[in-house]
Scaffold this motif. Structure first.
Motif, mmCIF file in Angstrom:
data_model
loop_
_atom_site.group_PDB
_atom_site.id
_atom_site.type_symbol
_atom_site.label_atom_id
_atom_site.label_comp_id
_atom_site.label_asym_id
_atom_site.label_seq_id
_atom_site.Cartn_x
_atom_site.Cartn_y
_atom_site.Cartn_z
ATOM 1 N N ALA A 1 25.167 -5.569 -5.314
ATOM 2 C CA ALA A 1 25.644 -6.156 -4.062
ATOM 3 C C ALA A 1 24.574 -7.074 -3.468
ATOM 4 O O ALA A 1 24.858 -8.161 -2.991
ATOM 5 C CB ALA A 1 26.001 -5.058 -3.073
ATOM 6 N N ASN A 2 23.358 -6.600 -3.560
ATOM 7 C CA ASN A 2 22.256 -7.366 -3.022
ATOM 8 C C ASN A 2 22.153 -8.729 -3.724
ATOM 9 O O ASN A 2 21.996 -9.751 -3.094
ATOM 10 C CB ASN A 2 20.957 -6.574 -3.240
ATOM 11 C CG ASN A 2 19.989 -6.772 -2.078
ATOM 12 O OD1 ASN A 2 20.272 -7.546 -1.187
ATOM 13 N ND2 ASN A 2 18.881 -6.080 -2.111
ATOM 14 N N ALA B 1 15.882 -6.722 5.334
ATOM 15 C CA ALA B 1 16.412 -7.487 4.192
ATOM 16 C C ALA B 1 17.166 -6.573 3.240
ATOM 17 O O ALA B 1 18.153 -6.966 2.614
ATOM 18 C CB ALA B 1 15.272 -8.186 3.457
ATOM 19 N N GLU C 1 25.751 -8.856 6.353
ATOM 20 C CA GLU C 1 27.078 -9.235 5.860
ATOM 21 C C GLU C 1 27.857 -8.053 5.310
ATOM 22 O O GLU C 1 29.052 -7.936 5.505
ATOM 23 C CB GLU C 1 26.936 -10.329 4.800
ATOM 24 C CG GLU C 1 26.371 -11.621 5.409
ATOM 25 C CD GLU C 1 26.353 -12.774 4.438
ATOM 26 O OE1 GLU C 1 26.396 -12.525 3.207
ATOM 27 O OE2 GLU C 1 26.293 -13.928 4.903
ATOM 28 N N PHE D 1 24.032 -3.563 1.865
ATOM 29 C CA PHE D 1 22.919 -4.151 1.111
ATOM 30 C C PHE D 1 23.039 -5.656 0.918
ATOM 31 O O PHE D 1 22.501 -6.218 -0.026
ATOM 32 C CB PHE D 1 22.764 -3.462 -0.257
ATOM 33 C CG PHE D 1 22.631 -1.972 -0.144
ATOM 34 C CD1 PHE D 1 21.456 -1.417 0.347
ATOM 35 C CD2 PHE D 1 23.676 -1.132 -0.470
ATOM 36 C CE1 PHE D 1 21.330 -0.042 0.503
ATOM 37 C CE2 PHE D 1 23.554 0.239 -0.322
ATOM 38 C CZ PHE D 1 22.383 0.783 0.161
ATOM 39 N N THR D 2 23.760 -6.302 1.801
ATOM 40 C CA THR D 2 23.977 -7.743 1.659
ATOM 41 C C THR D 2 23.700 -8.431 2.982
ATOM 42 O O THR D 2 24.246 -8.036 4.016
ATOM 43 C CB THR D 2 25.438 -8.021 1.249
ATOM 44 O OG1 THR D 2 25.750 -7.211 0.133
ATOM 45 C CG2 THR D 2 25.625 -9.483 0.885
ATOM 46 N N THR D 3 22.846 -9.465 2.908
ATOM 47 C CA THR D 3 22.504 -10.207 4.124
ATOM 48 C C THR D 3 22.761 -11.688 3.914
ATOM 49 O O THR D 3 23.134 -12.125 2.827
ATOM 50 C CB THR D 3 21.008 -10.041 4.469
ATOM 51 O OG1 THR D 3 20.249 -10.691 3.453
ATOM 52 C CG2 THR D 3 20.603 -8.589 4.554
ATOM 53 N N LEU E 1 20.602 -13.819 3.687
ATOM 54 C CA LEU E 1 19.529 -14.407 2.873
ATOM 55 C C LEU E 1 20.090 -14.941 1.567
ATOM 56 O O LEU E 1 20.738 -14.209 0.824
ATOM 57 C CB LEU E 1 18.481 -13.347 2.539
ATOM 58 C CG LEU E 1 17.423 -13.021 3.591
ATOM 59 C CD1 LEU E 1 16.754 -11.696 3.246
ATOM 60 C CD2 LEU E 1 16.389 -14.137 3.663
#
Ligand SMILES: Cc1cc2nc3c(=O)[nH]c(=O)nc-3n(C[C@H](O)[C@H](O)[C@H](O)COP(=O)(O)OP(=O)(O)OC[C@H]3O[C@@H](n4cnc5c(N)ncnc54)[C@H](O)[C@@H]3O)c2cc1C
Lengths: 825, 284
Positions: free
Chosen positions: A818-819, B117, B154, B157-159, B161
């Motif tokens: 996901a990251n 982050a 978002e 684990f999602t931003t 960035l």
């Protein structure tokens, strides 16, 4: 030669709170843990493990791994099928017990997630790990037996070839054994006019979670194959490997160097030990395997895991008349070293300290597709103690009296010892009244009850619960005859020897195998007093089958009460060997000598000779009496005549935040009667650690699998082992009723805290929630379960049911994905 | 366990880090305190070819006063944030939250920027940052940009960035004189929160003039409980009034179900913890 100056007055060593002599090494790590051992040309192993709980292995392609840099070999189950031998189970509980063959490396089918399917042998640990990722295994998923009750009904078979999931059923009945009357009579009498409690409790699955992960090094390059292993049982391991691996026992040496905890989790002959041995023999090189924490949690054996169906009969005033226990015990996928016997160790303890006239116990051992279970601190006895101590609280509630009063009504009075129990044991000594009276005071029982009343009356959102546990246990495993009658594959004796060195030092060799208990210190204290030598002059040697050639190792709170007795007997033989020599040196008659504080002296004179002087004279052997061997060394093998029965009263007060279900421990007081104490500091350590481990079962720990059979609580993020920050200062004290079955009057303390504390805590939780109609909360008593129990308000709630089978994700695969995805925007 | 092999670079400036990151593309990972990244690598859940360590970039460390806001460098450790007097004075909610985060070892390694982050929905810093209206500055090959908290987080684990961007600083508007409290609910001390609530309150007399409430682990991203905030304005700081507002805390949330509790239980917890956090922040 004769010395006449004043003897220094010597404080007895026994009873002193000596700091442990081994701790500097252990705490600083400047010592030999197995993983620290490095040998010339050593190879490293990495395991390939099944992600499936139950699957057929259809193909393994290891070619890429074999060709990877620095890889020496890859072994699959097929490669070793002919030579790997089955892993041993030393305790078949019945003649007709069913069991699958237990391979070290699965050959064509895996039966739990984490089972080894191949091993990579490489020149470095990194190369081995990298190549393990390259082994390509094709599986065909099979239906997995996961739920214990479903498995007991054979809805899905863990091992289709067995045709059933039932391994064995073991029964004890007091009427048949002649130790009591028929339990069904007691039950039907109770049914009209008496009290009949019918309850079902769950013992969740736990993970031993010792600090040092398991590690094994095997060196095949000498005349003998040497194995170092992080094990509790070097002697048993050696014998079992000789019997299953086709190695003459005399060609094998097993060393347990410093071992960082075990709690029963290292009482095993592991697949990994066998695999490392096979790898070393195949390659002709020293090999090492050290597991990761994830592997340890997943594939090291687990503990507990039972459903307990309980029926307690009593008269209307709360006098117990009968107890019927029906257990389902989860073996997991295989029978490990003593797997089937673990729940049976509980059979003798459900009646506990109470005078039940009738008792029936049956246990059915069930296979599932999970990691196998085996010994875990207390092994069978915590399960029993939990059940009976929960029931006694329920009985008190039913009768409407204080839980301490119902216990007192039913327990064995101190003047009734020795007491033959309905389970067929003879308790030698005990004083439950004294321990309880002291615990009550230490705890401030009446004040806390008053506070509880105030909080109840004012409807305080924070309620107070008080839990009681008046436990006993059988430990000091074990009289060999009894083990024989239970079909156990070995005896329960212990061996010790004492070597008197010419420089005045003493080497003590024990067949027990300390892995954090502090034997080096405690045994030195015993010998210091017995032989009158200085504590620091004593060296305790153990854990190497070539130094300690005979022994049955450490578990079941046996080291002091069995091993210590062997030690005392060996030391007494040294004294008797020294006596004629001392007489000769003092030119006196042996009958006129007194031995005290390490000196023989001629009665009525100031003439004497010290043990160290005799040792030197014996070494020189220039002038010994005729026919006397030039040696003081002696050994003894001691087979206990009975188990050993520590007991104690534990009281726990908890605050429960009824708005959140959160639990805060207010006070924990316990008074354990463990007979004479050799070292109070070590005892306090054992009690504290034991309490925390038992409290952890009540509140925090649970091995949870998802519906595919994958361990969900697979790291310390989700398997909640408590730390110091989660505990309070315990108030611990003792009463002293010496055991009558060993010279030192000692009783085991290694498991006491763990056995006693779990029901004390759960009883406190339930006690706090009684006004909400709650009569049980399933372990671990999570805030969620507690909160749901409060809000169920029907009294029949099991406290939230099973745990949701999902971990909190912090590090998992999806998150990495996901990251990355997110980063791609 | 042993991570797969990777190249390692330790640049000393943000520009150099950005350049290295651009060169390596999606094969690279940024390393801050390593408290989340290293477990991922060691469990072989991810195997980047290159790891770019920001540890030597001095410019990313520390907290500075910037007029109506304070600015926290991404590489400031949790321990340094906790000890920082500017943070304590102007963003006490952050001080509060950091004091509950993990254990001392983790707090001395893990960083403010790394934690944000990483965007773990159970992370303790997202909710306070969001509640205080923090903005996030990131630098990439095309320069720097700044986004609001609600746009930064978002998903799980999602931003916001991008792959070639580095989070450099977090700007937190001053909330000088506001009361603050972080109410974290755990089973054992070293755990991530099952649910936590971050509350900052500006009280005038016994009345709540303004309130900011952030929720941790009540969804896939940190949330701001705006309905609660609105309902609190002008209310007395009493248990009853606050409870009434706090009852709205879980509205519209989709918390997870796991070993520690199911979604319903978390929704309930959110209301209780919100009441407690707000009352504590209001000094009641
Ligand atoms: C035992 C333990 C307990 C913990 N308990 C808690 C807890 O209770 N509450 C809590 O909130 N957290 C907890 N954490 C997590 C902790 O807060 C970490 O420090 C944090 O999640 C990550 O910060 P880090 O600096 O270590 O980042 P790293 O682990 O180095 O990086 C994390 C991720 O962020 C990326 N990244 C880091 N910095 C930047 C940057 N400047 N720009 C772009 N990307 C970047 C990395 O590439 C990586 O993907 C715990 C961690 C551990 C090990």
């Amino acid at each position: 030669m004769t010395v006449t100056e004043d003897r220094p007055s010597v404080e007895p060593e026994i009873g002193q709170a000596r700091k442990r002599k081994e701790d500097y090494r252990l705490i600083t790590g400047r010592t030999r843990w197995t993983d620290n051992i490095v040998l010339p040309g050593m190879l490293h192993l990495a395991m390939v493990r099944s992600p499936f709980a139950h699957a057929t292995i259809t193909a393994i392609d290891a070619s890429e791994a074999r060709n990877a840099p620095n890889v020496v070999a890859v072994l699959t189950g097929a490669d070793v099928a002919e030579v790997q031998g089955p892993l041993p189970c030393a305790w078949p509980i019945t003649e007709d017990q069913k069991a699958p063959v237990h391979p070290a490396i699965a050959v064509d089918r895996v039966a739990f997630a984490g089972e080894v399917v191949a091993v990579v042998i490489a020149r470095s640990a990194v190369a081995a790990r990298d190549a393990a990722e390259l082994v390509d295994v094709d599986y065909e998923d099979l239906p997995a037996a996961l739920d214990l009750k479903d498995a007991a009904a054979d809805t899905t078979l863990a091992h289709p070839d067995l045709g059933t999931n039932t391994s064995a059923t073991w029964i004890f009945d007091s009427a048949e054994a002649g130790t009591g009357s028929p339990v069904e009579d007691a039950i039907s009498t109770a049914r009209d006019g008496g009290i009949l409690l019918e309850r079902e409790y769950r013992q969740q699955r736990l993970i031993p979670a010792f600090m040092e992960p398991r590690s094994t090094v095997v060196d095949p390059t000498g005349e003998q194959i040497t194995m170092w292993s992080a094990t509790q049982v070097p002697h048993i391991l050696k014998i079992m490997l000789a019997m299953t691996q086709g190695i003459p026992e005399s060609k094998l040496r097993v060393i347990a160097p410093d071992v960082g905890g075990g709690f029963g989790g290292k009482l095993q002959v592991t697949p990994e030990e066998v695999i490392t041995l096979m790898a070393a023999r195949r390659t002709g090189k020293p090999c090492k395997y050290t597991e990761t924490r994830s592997e340890s949690l997943m594939a090291g054996h687990h503990g507990r895991d039972q459903w307990q169906k309980l029926t307690l009969a009593a008269t209307a005033d709360g006098t117990v008349t009968g107890l019927k226990v029906e257990l389902l015990a989860d073996m997991g996928a295989y029978l490990g070293l003593v797997t089937p016997g673990i729940p049976i160790l509980g059979a003798f303890m459900f009646n506990a300290i109470y005078k039940f006239p009738a008792y029936h116990f049956s246990c059915t051992n069930i296979f599932t597709n999970k990691t196998w279970t085996d010994a875990y601190r207390g092994a069978g006895r915590p399960e029993a103690t939990f059940a009976i101590e929960r029931l006694m609280d329920e009985l008190a509630h039913e009768v409407g009296v204080d839980p301490l009063a119902i216990r007192e009504k039913n327990w064995i009075k101190h003047e009734e010892f020795p007491f033959a129990t309905v389970a067929g044991l003879e308790y030698d000594s005990g004083n439950y009244e004294a321990a309880t009276a002291k615990a009550r005071e230490l705890f401030g029982y009446d004040e806390l009850r008053a506070e509880q009343k105030r909080r109840r009356e004012s409807g305080d959102p924070v309620q107070l619960g008080i839990g009681v546990s008046t436990f006993t246990e059988m430990c000091g495993l074990a009289p060999s005859r009894v083990l024989g009658s239970l079909n156990y594959g070995a005896g329960g004796w212990e061996h010790a020897s004492v070597r008197m060195l010419p420089t005045g030092k003493v080497e003590v060799i024990t067949g027990t195998s300390a892995h954090g208990q502090g034997h080096a210190t405690a045994f030195s204290q015993i010998i210091a007093d017995r032989l009158g030598v200085a504590f620091d002059d004593i060296e305790v040697l153990h854990g190497d089958t070539q130094v300690s050639h005979k022994g049955l190792d450490t578990y079941g709170s046996r080291s002091l009460v069995v091993g210590g007795e062997a030690l005392v007997r060996a030391a007494d033989k040294v004294i008797e060997r020294a006596r004629p020599i001392a007489a000769h040196m003092l030119e006196a008659s042996a009958d006129d000598l007194d031995f005290e504080a390490g000196r023989f002296s001629v009665r009525g004179t100031d003439q004497g000779v010290a043990m160290a002087e005799i040792a030197l004279a014996v070494f020189a052997a220039h002038d010994l009496p005729d026919g006397v061997e030039p040696s003081l060394d002696a050994e003894a093998t001691y087979d206990p005549v009975n188990f050993n029965y520590p007991h104690g009263t534990h009281l726990c007060a908890l605050e429960i935040d009824t708005e959140t279900g959160g639990v805060r421990m207010r006070k924990y007081a316990c008074v354990d009667d463990i007979g004479n104490v050799i070292n109070p500091l070590i005892v306090a350590g054992q009690v504290h650690g034991g309490l925390v481990q038992g409290i952890a079962q009540a509140l925090w720990e649970e091995a949870v699998h998802d519906d595919a059979g994958t361990l969900v609580s697979a790291s310390f993020v989700d398997y909640l082992v408590p730390t110091a920050a989660d505990t309070i200062s315990f108030d611990i004290e003792h009463t002293t009723t010496p055991a009558l079955t060993n010279s030192l009057g000692t009783k085991g303390v290694g498991e006491a805290g763990t056995i006693a504390s779990t029901p004390a805590v759960v009883n406190a939780v339930v006690d706090a929630l009684r006004p909400f109609g709650v009569s049980d909360v399933r372990m671990p008593c999570t805030p969620e379960r507690i909160w749901k129990a409060i809000h169920a308000r029907d009294g029949a709630d099991d406290g939230g049911g099973a745990t949701a089978e999902a971990a909190m994700p912090h590090f998992d695969e999806d998150q990495a994905g996901a990251n990355d995805e997110g980063a791609g925007r | 366990m042993i991570p797969a092999q990777f190249e390692y670079a330790a640049p000393t400036t943000v520009e150099e880090a950005v350049r290295l990151l651009a060169e390596a593309g999606d094969e690279a990972k940024i390393l801050a305190g390593g408290q989340s990244l290293l477990p991922v690598l060691r469990m072989r859940l991810n195997a980047p070819e290159m790891v770019i360590d920001l540890g030597r970039i001095e410019a990313l460390r520390g907290v500075r006063d910037d007029g109506d806001a304070i600015v926290v460098g991404a590489m400031t450790t949790h321990a340094d944030v906790h000890a920082d007097p500017l943070v304590r004075e102007h963003a006490a909610l952050v001080t509060e939250a950091v004091s509950h985060l993990a254990d001392p070892q983790v707090r001395h390694r893990g960083t403010f920027g790394g934690a944000l982050a990483h965007a773990d929905p159970a992370g303790d810093l997202g909710a306070p940052a969001l509640a205080l209206g923090a903005t996030f500055t990131m630098v990439g090959p095309h320069g720097s940009r700044t986004v609001e908290g609600e746009d930064f987080f978002e998903d799980l684990f999602t931003t916001a960035l991008a792959e070639d961007e580095i989070l450099t600083e977090i700007r937190i508007p001053k909330h000088t004189g506001w009361g603050a409290h972080y109410e974290k609910f755990v089973r054992v001390a070293h755990q991530w929160p099952i649910v936590a609530v971050a509350a900052a309150v500006r009280a005038e007399g016994g009345t709540i003039a303004e309130a900011r409430v952030g929720l941790t682990n009540m969804g896939s991203v940190p949330l701001r409980a705006r309905a609660v905030e609105d309902a609190l304005v002008g209310k007395p700081a009493t248990a009853e009034a606050v409870a009434e507002a706090a009852a709205l805390a879980a509205d519209g949330t989709q918390p997870p179900s796991d070993l520690n509790g199911d979604a319903d239980y978390r929704r309930h917890l959110a209301t209780v913890l919100t009441r407690r956090a707000v009352l504590a922040a209001a000094g009641a």
